[in-house]
Design a protein around this motif. Structure first.
Motif, mmCIF file in Angstrom:
data_model
loop_
_atom_site.group_PDB
_atom_site.id
_atom_site.type_symbol
_atom_site.label_atom_id
_atom_site.label_comp_id
_atom_site.label_asym_id
_atom_site.label_seq_id
_atom_site.Cartn_x
_atom_site.Cartn_y
_atom_site.Cartn_z
ATOM 1 N N LEU A 113 7.848 -12.791 -2.922
ATOM 2 C CA LEU A 113 6.478 -12.978 -2.460
ATOM 3 C C LEU A 113 5.700 -11.707 -2.760
ATOM 4 O O LEU A 113 6.127 -10.610 -2.399
ATOM 5 C CB LEU A 113 6.447 -13.276 -0.963
ATOM 6 C CG LEU A 113 5.060 -13.416 -0.327
ATOM 7 C CD1 LEU A 113 4.338 -14.643 -0.864
ATOM 8 C CD2 LEU A 113 5.165 -13.482 1.197
ATOM 9 N N PHE A 114 4.560 -11.862 -3.444
ATOM 10 C CA PHE A 114 3.707 -10.727 -3.782
ATOM 11 C C PHE A 114 2.353 -10.872 -3.089
ATOM 12 O O PHE A 114 1.711 -11.922 -3.180
ATOM 13 C CB PHE A 114 3.484 -10.648 -5.297
ATOM 14 C CG PHE A 114 4.699 -10.226 -6.078
ATOM 15 C CD1 PHE A 114 4.899 -8.893 -6.400
ATOM 16 C CD2 PHE A 114 5.643 -11.160 -6.487
ATOM 17 C CE1 PHE A 114 6.011 -8.499 -7.130
ATOM 18 C CE2 PHE A 114 6.750 -10.778 -7.224
ATOM 19 C CZ PHE A 114 6.942 -9.436 -7.539
ATOM 20 N N ARG A 115 1.933 -9.800 -2.425
ATOM 21 C CA ARG A 115 0.604 -9.775 -1.793
ATOM 22 C C ARG A 115 -0.432 -9.333 -2.819
ATOM 23 O O ARG A 115 -0.224 -8.374 -3.563
ATOM 24 C CB ARG A 115 0.604 -8.810 -0.612
ATOM 25 C CG ARG A 115 -0.720 -8.814 0.180
ATOM 26 C CD ARG A 115 -0.700 -7.809 1.311
ATOM 27 N NE ARG A 115 -0.637 -6.434 0.800
ATOM 28 C CZ ARG A 115 0.248 -5.528 1.193
ATOM 29 N NH1 ARG A 115 1.164 -5.843 2.096
ATOM 30 N NH2 ARG A 115 0.241 -4.319 0.673
ATOM 31 N N ASN A 116 -1.543 -10.032 -2.837
ATOM 32 C CA ASN A 116 -2.652 -9.707 -3.733
ATOM 33 C C ASN A 116 -3.512 -8.631 -3.073
ATOM 34 O O ASN A 116 -4.150 -8.879 -2.050
ATOM 35 C CB ASN A 116 -3.476 -10.968 -4.006
ATOM 36 C CG ASN A 116 -4.544 -10.772 -5.058
ATOM 37 O OD1 ASN A 116 -4.881 -9.653 -5.430
ATOM 38 N ND2 ASN A 116 -5.106 -11.868 -5.534
ATOM 39 N N ASP A 117 -3.526 -7.443 -3.648
ATOM 40 C CA ASP A 117 -4.362 -6.348 -3.155
ATOM 41 C C ASP A 117 -5.529 -6.141 -4.115
ATOM 42 O O ASP A 117 -5.708 -5.059 -4.702
ATOM 43 C CB ASP A 117 -3.532 -5.062 -3.013
ATOM 44 C CG ASP A 117 -2.448 -5.182 -1.953
ATOM 45 O OD1 ASP A 117 -2.719 -5.796 -0.907
ATOM 46 O OD2 ASP A 117 -1.334 -4.684 -2.172
ATOM 47 N N LEU A 118 -6.318 -7.181 -4.261
ATOM 48 C CA LEU A 118 -7.440 -7.183 -5.190
ATOM 49 C C LEU A 118 -8.439 -6.086 -4.841
ATOM 50 O O LEU A 118 -8.849 -5.943 -3.686
ATOM 51 C CB LEU A 118 -8.125 -8.551 -5.160
ATOM 52 C CG LEU A 118 -9.375 -8.734 -6.009
ATOM 53 C CD1 LEU A 118 -9.031 -8.659 -7.487
ATOM 54 C CD2 LEU A 118 -10.052 -10.068 -5.675
#
Length: 580
Positions: A113-118
């Motif tokens: 699972l990867f968190r999007n740190d846009l």
């Protein structure tokens, strides 16, 4: 009143009953863009992941089918996160060193699972950056991963994750704090077998998401047989070598548990080797139906009988077989209104000698195979289609098509390649007149690559108003196809959530109406493609029009509401009960 009739009443320039927008719509203008339409930004953004299929040289069938992937906002921060499915060694006693493609380093591959740190600059510039949060999330996939479905099954406002595997499927409950709990056993959704695609769907309109699981074959390593291709080389077996495994429909009890209602609800129990699943209201009666793409056997269209049961109407509806009456190797599938007439059409991907199929809905749930006249059949010959999605990549108001490809039988002439199954992906441009053209050669360098493509998940990963695609490749790198061309046109982005239940309202249908233009219809969905979960938000391409439209929503509950003068070129959340 049917959905198509509503559109006729509202549009300033009405459509004649039975006619489609494609027949009367304006000619499409070519998008002028000197740069690449799509660029692969996976590695640069932190998705530097290589799929591991665990092959040891024995050619076990599960090795050739994964991986899917998912786009979902697990932390409710407004941007879309990424879930990647991984394999493992299949055979007992085999280690990573026995693999044909051992993973780099000493880390054992695992689903992630990867968190999007846009990052969004003051000038509107965007920088994608993903952080691996698998360890802190508590997600541990114990089986051989195939795909993912996403949906908020307990109505707490946080999206949950269902992982299909060769083995026991797993349901991970989102605790709304960045962590997940494995509730597979207590939820009673951990059937043991071989599932590929699944879909959350509220089939009985009780406000709780149920779960459909498409199963493939009764297959075990103990009964593995050696198979050979047409050239006499040892290769992966076809689905004829094993019996189909029945699909499963789980009814959500509303207390955190599910009940297997397949025997009672799926009347007749006709099942094939399921690979693709999509859910939509195909006959316009306000109740969600289920379409299943089967590998080498008749496809099924489970039509909702509005009493908790379904009937397979695939043959009668014209979507079980090809135009020539043949059962084909259906793998990927998606539903969408490509001709802008207010109903859901179907696109199904197949083997190189078959060509892909376009089934066009007449509005009543009966379909015509227009693969030839649309040119989609001939344009896809020579390719093995898996993941696929309808999406308006240039935001001109007409749904285009992506087909993600990768062979399942050795490609001739590649004897030096240890995994000779790579193919190019295809991008089809909707001409607005019922026909398509291939724009693959103009789409960017990423479309020149030869990968063993499988899953394709669709969503606006950078929130810039056009749709991007996450592509899972078997024994290859994940690709993130970032769209650079769509937001040159105007657009409208919507997230639709419930009034008392703050979750994405999967199955809702939404239309936009503008002066002098036909209505555009889309639906809220997370399923479709192949073994993948999509961003459930809805994005409309508006072409050159900046006119704020009227938005009409048909909620799964049956309520119909309008919103007026909704702002364009931005994402907006609309809540059931807040319209007129």
């Amino acid at each position: 009143m049917s959905i198509r009739f509503v559109a006729v009443l509202i549009v300033t320039t009405p459509l004649l009953a039975g006619c489609t927008a494609a027949a009367s719509g304006p000619a499409r203008a070519e998008q002028e863009w000197d740069g690449e339409w799509f660029t692969d930004q996976a590695e640069a953004a932190g998705l530097d992941v290589i799929h591991f299929n665990g092959m040891s040289g024995e050619l076990h069938m599960p090795e050739i089918l994964p991986p899917g992937g998912g786009l979902l906002d697990y932390d409710n921060d407004g941007d879309i996160d990424v879930f990647l499915v991984q394999g493992r060694m299949l055979e007992t006693g085999k280690t990573l060193r026995d693999a044909v493609f051992p993973p780099a380093g000493s880390v054992t591959p695992a689903s992630q699972l990867f968190r999007n740190d846009l990052e969004v600059g003051a000038d509107g510039s965007r920088r994608l950056r993903f952080t691996d949060v698998t360890a802190e999330s508590g997600i541990t996939v114990s089986g051989y991963g195939m795909g993912i479905a996403a949906g908020d099954y307990d109505n707490d406002g946080c999206v949950d994750v269902y992982v299909t595997v060769f083995g026991k499927n797993q349901l991970f409950h989102n605790n709304c704090d960045g962590t997940f709990t494995d509730v597979s056993r207590e939820s009673k959704t951990d059937d043991d077998g071989w599932a590929v695609s699944a879909a959350f769907v509220d089939y009985d309109r009780d406000g709780w998401l149920d779960l459909f699981v498409g199963n493939y074959l009764h297959y075990s390593l103990d009964r593995h047989e050696d198979c050979h291709n047409a050239a006499g080389q040892q290769d992966y077996c076809t689905p004829d070598a094993s019996r189909p495994q029945p699909d499963v429909l789980y009814h959500n009890r509303g207390d955190g548990t599910f009940l297997n209602v397949s025997a009672r609800a799926l009347v007749g129990g006709e099942f094939g080797p399921a690979l693709g699943v999509t859910t939509a209201d195909f006959d316009g009666d306000g109740w969600i139906d289920i379409y299943v793409a089967n590998d080498g056997q008749e496809n099924q269209l489970w039509v909702n009988q509005r009493d908790g049961t379904f009937r397979n109407m695939g043959l009668l509806a014209g979507v079980a077989l090809s135009e020539n009456g043949n059962a084909e190797a259906s793998m990927g599938v998606d539903a969408g209104d490509f001709d802008n007439d207010g109903d859901e059409d179907l696109f199904v991907t197949h083997l190189p000698v078959e060509g892909n199929n376009l089934y066009v809905n007449d509005g009543s749930g009966l379909f015509e195979d227009l693969s030839v006249s649309s040119r989609l059949g001939i344009l896809s010959l020579g390719h093995t289609g898996f993941g696929t999605t309808w999406f308006d990549f240039d935001n001109d108001g007409w749904l285009d098509l992506l087909a993600v490809n990768g062979a399942i039988m050795r490609v001739a002439g590649r004897d030096d390649d240890p995994f000779p199954y790579g193919e190019r992906n295809l991008l089809f441009h909707n001409l607005g007149n019922g026909r398509f053209e291939s724009v693959t050669d103009r789409a960017g360098a990423v479309f020149e690559l030869s990968d063993v493509g499988r899953g394709a998940a669709l969503g606006d990963i950078d929130n810039d108003g056009d749709l991007d695609v996450l592509v899972g490749n078997n024994s290859g790198p994940v690709r993130l196809l970032v769209n650079n061309v769509g937001n040159r046109n105007h657009w409208l982005g919507l997230r639709l959530v419930g009034e008392e239940v703050p979750r994405d309202m999967l199955g809702a249908k939404v239309a936009i109406m503008r002066t002098g233009r036909p209505a555009l219809w889309r639906r809220v969905r997370a399923d479709g493609s192949y073994a993948s979960a999509n961003d459930p938000r809805v994005l409309f391409g508006l072409d050159s029009s900046a006119e704020p439209p009227t938005v009409r929503i048909h909620w799964p509950s049956g309520r119909v509401e309008d919103w007026f003068n909704v702002s364009v070129d931005r994402w907006t959340t609309l809540t059931e009960g807040g319209g007129r």
